[in-house]
Design an enzyme around this catalytic site. Structure first.
Site, mmCIF file in Angstrom:
data_model
loop_
_atom_site.group_PDB
_atom_site.id
_atom_site.type_symbol
_atom_site.label_atom_id
_atom_site.label_comp_id
_atom_site.label_asym_id
_atom_site.label_seq_id
_atom_site.Cartn_x
_atom_site.Cartn_y
_atom_site.Cartn_z
ATOM 1 N N ARG A 66 -39.341 -1.525 66.291
ATOM 2 C CA ARG A 66 -39.169 -1.654 64.838
ATOM 3 C C ARG A 66 -39.539 -3.079 64.453
ATOM 4 O O ARG A 66 -39.287 -4.003 65.217
ATOM 5 C CB ARG A 66 -37.723 -1.406 64.440
ATOM 6 C CG ARG A 66 -37.333 0.037 64.628
ATOM 7 C CD ARG A 66 -36.394 0.474 63.544
ATOM 8 N NE ARG A 66 -36.162 1.891 63.702
ATOM 9 C CZ ARG A 66 -35.585 2.645 62.785
ATOM 10 N NH1 ARG A 66 -35.187 2.112 61.650
ATOM 11 N NH2 ARG A 66 -35.409 3.914 62.983
ATOM 12 N N LYS A 70 -35.858 -9.597 65.182
ATOM 13 C CA LYS A 70 -34.801 -10.400 64.568
ATOM 14 C C LYS A 70 -33.937 -11.043 65.626
ATOM 15 O O LYS A 70 -33.608 -10.427 66.629
ATOM 16 C CB LYS A 70 -33.936 -9.444 63.721
ATOM 17 C CG LYS A 70 -32.900 -10.121 62.874
ATOM 18 C CD LYS A 70 -33.441 -10.512 61.527
ATOM 19 C CE LYS A 70 -32.500 -11.421 60.771
ATOM 20 N NZ LYS A 70 -32.472 -12.803 61.312
ATOM 21 N N ASP A 99 -27.353 0.062 63.546
ATOM 22 C CA ASP A 99 -28.354 0.635 62.635
ATOM 23 C C ASP A 99 -28.955 -0.398 61.695
ATOM 24 O O ASP A 99 -29.068 -0.168 60.483
ATOM 25 C CB ASP A 99 -27.747 1.802 61.833
ATOM 26 C CG ASP A 99 -27.460 2.995 62.725
ATOM 27 O OD1 ASP A 99 -28.294 3.286 63.602
ATOM 28 O OD2 ASP A 99 -26.388 3.602 62.577
ATOM 29 N N LYS A 106 -35.314 -13.661 70.062
ATOM 30 C CA LYS A 106 -34.458 -14.850 70.132
ATOM 31 C C LYS A 106 -35.337 -16.069 70.318
ATOM 32 O O LYS A 106 -36.411 -15.991 70.912
ATOM 33 C CB LYS A 106 -33.510 -14.744 71.328
ATOM 34 C CG LYS A 106 -32.307 -15.640 71.199
ATOM 35 C CD LYS A 106 -31.296 -14.963 70.310
ATOM 36 C CE LYS A 106 -29.972 -15.640 70.249
ATOM 37 N NZ LYS A 106 -28.964 -14.695 69.744
HETATM 38 N N1 GLU Z 1 -27.558 -15.361 66.402
HETATM 39 C C1 GLU Z 1 -26.841 -14.216 65.934
HETATM 40 C C2 GLU Z 1 -26.690 -13.189 67.053
HETATM 41 O O1 GLU Z 1 -26.724 -13.532 68.204
HETATM 42 C C3 GLU Z 1 -27.396 -13.651 64.645
HETATM 43 C C4 GLU Z 1 -28.798 -13.170 64.686
HETATM 44 C C5 GLU Z 1 -29.392 -12.807 63.326
HETATM 45 O O2 GLU Z 1 -28.684 -12.844 62.340
HETATM 46 O O3 GLU Z 1 -30.585 -12.486 63.308
HETATM 47 O O4 GLU Z 1 -26.435 -12.037 66.818
#
Ligand code: GLU
Length: 472
Positions: A66, A70, A99, A106
């Site tokens: 997807r 993120k 979801d 990362k």
């Molecule tokens: N760093 C956070 C995590 O480990 C947030 C990641 C985000 O919001 O994209 O979940």
């Protein structure tokens, strides 16, 4: 095994394999879900005074099933490729579990942020962002960073500004990064989101009478004893919200400088004030200092919350853990060999990829807000408020009684952005726990919550690959 012997990415793969054996997915598909799709390792020079520092940094996109991908960006000396790959993989599973329609990613910059001035940090952040832009590793539909260990809204604002400089006129540019300051296209409630999510997840877990009975606990958060490792953004908000909204008894806390204990409870706000004044949590009035900061992990308590870094509970100390529930607010705090010991002791582990998913959940809301170019609640707040008001009027007319002014205000309030964010987050944590618990209770081969969470994630990602037509 001590933690040094464990590759973090390998631990995530071990956990994956353990759970994957209880799904019926074909091995080719499982291999694709597990693999890291793209690893970008960079080194760039930053001029510091008369000297140049060559900075080592990464961005890993674990899964493109997807888009966008993120995940946060970490600034720490512990950063290495293995760590960033592990954290990116966890993001894929985390997003699937709650979801949130993203792949996992990362970033990591190998620096100790405390050794740099804000100006220097800005320079590093802008240069890192430029490298990401150059390789097409950032964008609202490509890959969307967020805060993580060592970064916060300030860094996210620098990232956005750098992105906009290069992408002038891109209408959705604000969605290239989340966790931004509220006045710079951020969203209310993002800072506290991970800690609040930990609290909602715990509350949900503690609501099942039969699960609690097995642990020798009553239901509900009220009066439960809690120990927290780490008072960063996640640890602090978990402590504060659990104490204020859940009536939890916070008996032990640790930070870089040490750990403290008080069986009657530690007032988190008073402790933060004490730390601000003295520079340390130690010698907090009414509490005793523990001999070593890691002893916080061995305190006799109902709920232990590791909220610092990975691999802190390992083969060497797992047998000393006395908590009944462990909520993994940090990513990867327990190594697989430690987990086997803890599960043997009957400890309930709420895994990172579920319990700390509040951050990315609210990041998703922020991204949606950025794409819609409007804050949540703007359209419906007054409409709802007027409708509730009419209803209260009707009740008053038909009963001939008047509600108190205070009650009227409460009953006729339309939702603000922060109300909607909290409501969406609570809904997410409740629904996801239901899905995971269902697998845990119904699938005979699944004996623990982490494996159930993995099965939930693997099935969802697997379905995505199948619907993309990549796998039959
Ligand atoms: N760093 C956070 C995590 O480990 C947030 C990641 C985000 O919001 O994209 O979940």
């Amino acid at each position: 095994m001590s933690r040094k012997d464990y590759s973090f990415f390998q631990s995530v793969e071990d956990y994956f394999d353990k759970a994957a054996s209880s799904t019926n997915l074909p091995s080719g598909l499982l291999k694709q879900i597990k693999a890291c799709n793209a690893v970008y390792q960079m080194r760039f020079p930053v001029k510091m005074g008369n000297d140049y520092h060559v900075i080592e940094a990464y961005r890993v996109q674990h899964s493109h099933h997807r888009l966008p991908t993120k995940g946060g960006i970490r600034y720490a000396m512990s950063v290495n490729q293995d760590e960033v790959m592990a954290l990116a993989a966890l993001m894929s599973y985390k997003c699937a579990i709650v979801d949130v329609p993203f792949g996992g990613a990362k970033g990591g910059v190998k620096i100790n942020p405390k050794e740099y001035t804000p100006r220097q940090l800005q320079k590093i952040t802008r240069r890192y962002t430029t490298e990401l832009i150059r390789k097409n590793f950032i964008g609202p539909g490509i890959d969307v960073p967020a805060p993580d260990y060592g970064t916060g809204s300030r860094e996210m604002a620098w990232i956005l500004d750098t992105y906009q400089t290069f992408k002038n006129g891109e209408i959705d540019a604000a969605g290239c990064v989340t966790g931004k300051p509220v006045n710079q296209s951020g969203i209310q409630g993002r800072t506290e989101a991970t800690g609040r999510g930990v609290f909602y997840g715990l509350k949900q877990c503690l609501s099942y009478a039969d699960d609690m009975k097995k642990l020798g606990l009553t239901t509900g958060t009220e009066g439960k004893t809690m120990a927290i490792q780490g008072l960063g953004n996640v640890g602090y908000h978990t402590a504060s919200i659990s104490q204020k909204e859940g009536g939890v008894n916070l008996i032990s806390v640790s930070e870089y400088e040490g750990a403290i204990y008080n069986k009657d409870g530690i007032d988190i706000d008073a402790l933060m004030k004490h730390r601000k004044e003295t520079g340390s949590i130690m010698d907090f009035p009414g509490s005793k200092n523990l001999k070593h900061r890691d002893l916080v992990l061995e305190v006799d308590c109902d709920i232990l919350v590791p909220a610092a870094l990975e691999q802190v509970i390992h083969g060497g100390n797992a047998k000393n853990v006395k908590a009944k529930i462990i909520a993994e607010a940090a990513n990867g705090p327990i190594t697989p060999d430690a987990e086997a010991i803890l599960l043997d002791k009957g400890i309930l582990i709420l895994p990172d990829m579920y319990i700390n998913a509040g951050g990315v959940t609210v990041s998703y809301f922020e991204w949606l807000k950025n794409l819609s170019h409007m804050r949540f609640g703007r359209m419906e707040k007054r409409f709802d408020s007027n409708a509730y008001s009419n209803l209260v009027d009707l009740v008053e007319r038909t009963t001939g009684k008047q509600v108190l002014k205070k009650e009227r205000l409460l009953l006729t309030k339309g939702a603000d952005e922060v109300d909607l964010v909290r409501s969406g987050l609570e809904e997410t944590m409740i629904t996801s726990y239901g899905q995971i618990r269902d697998i845990w209770k119904r699938n005979k081969k699944v004996n623990d919550v982490r494996s159930a969470a993995f099965v939930s994630a693997i099935k969802k990602i697997g379905n995505d690959y199948v619907s993309l037509g990549i796998f039959p």
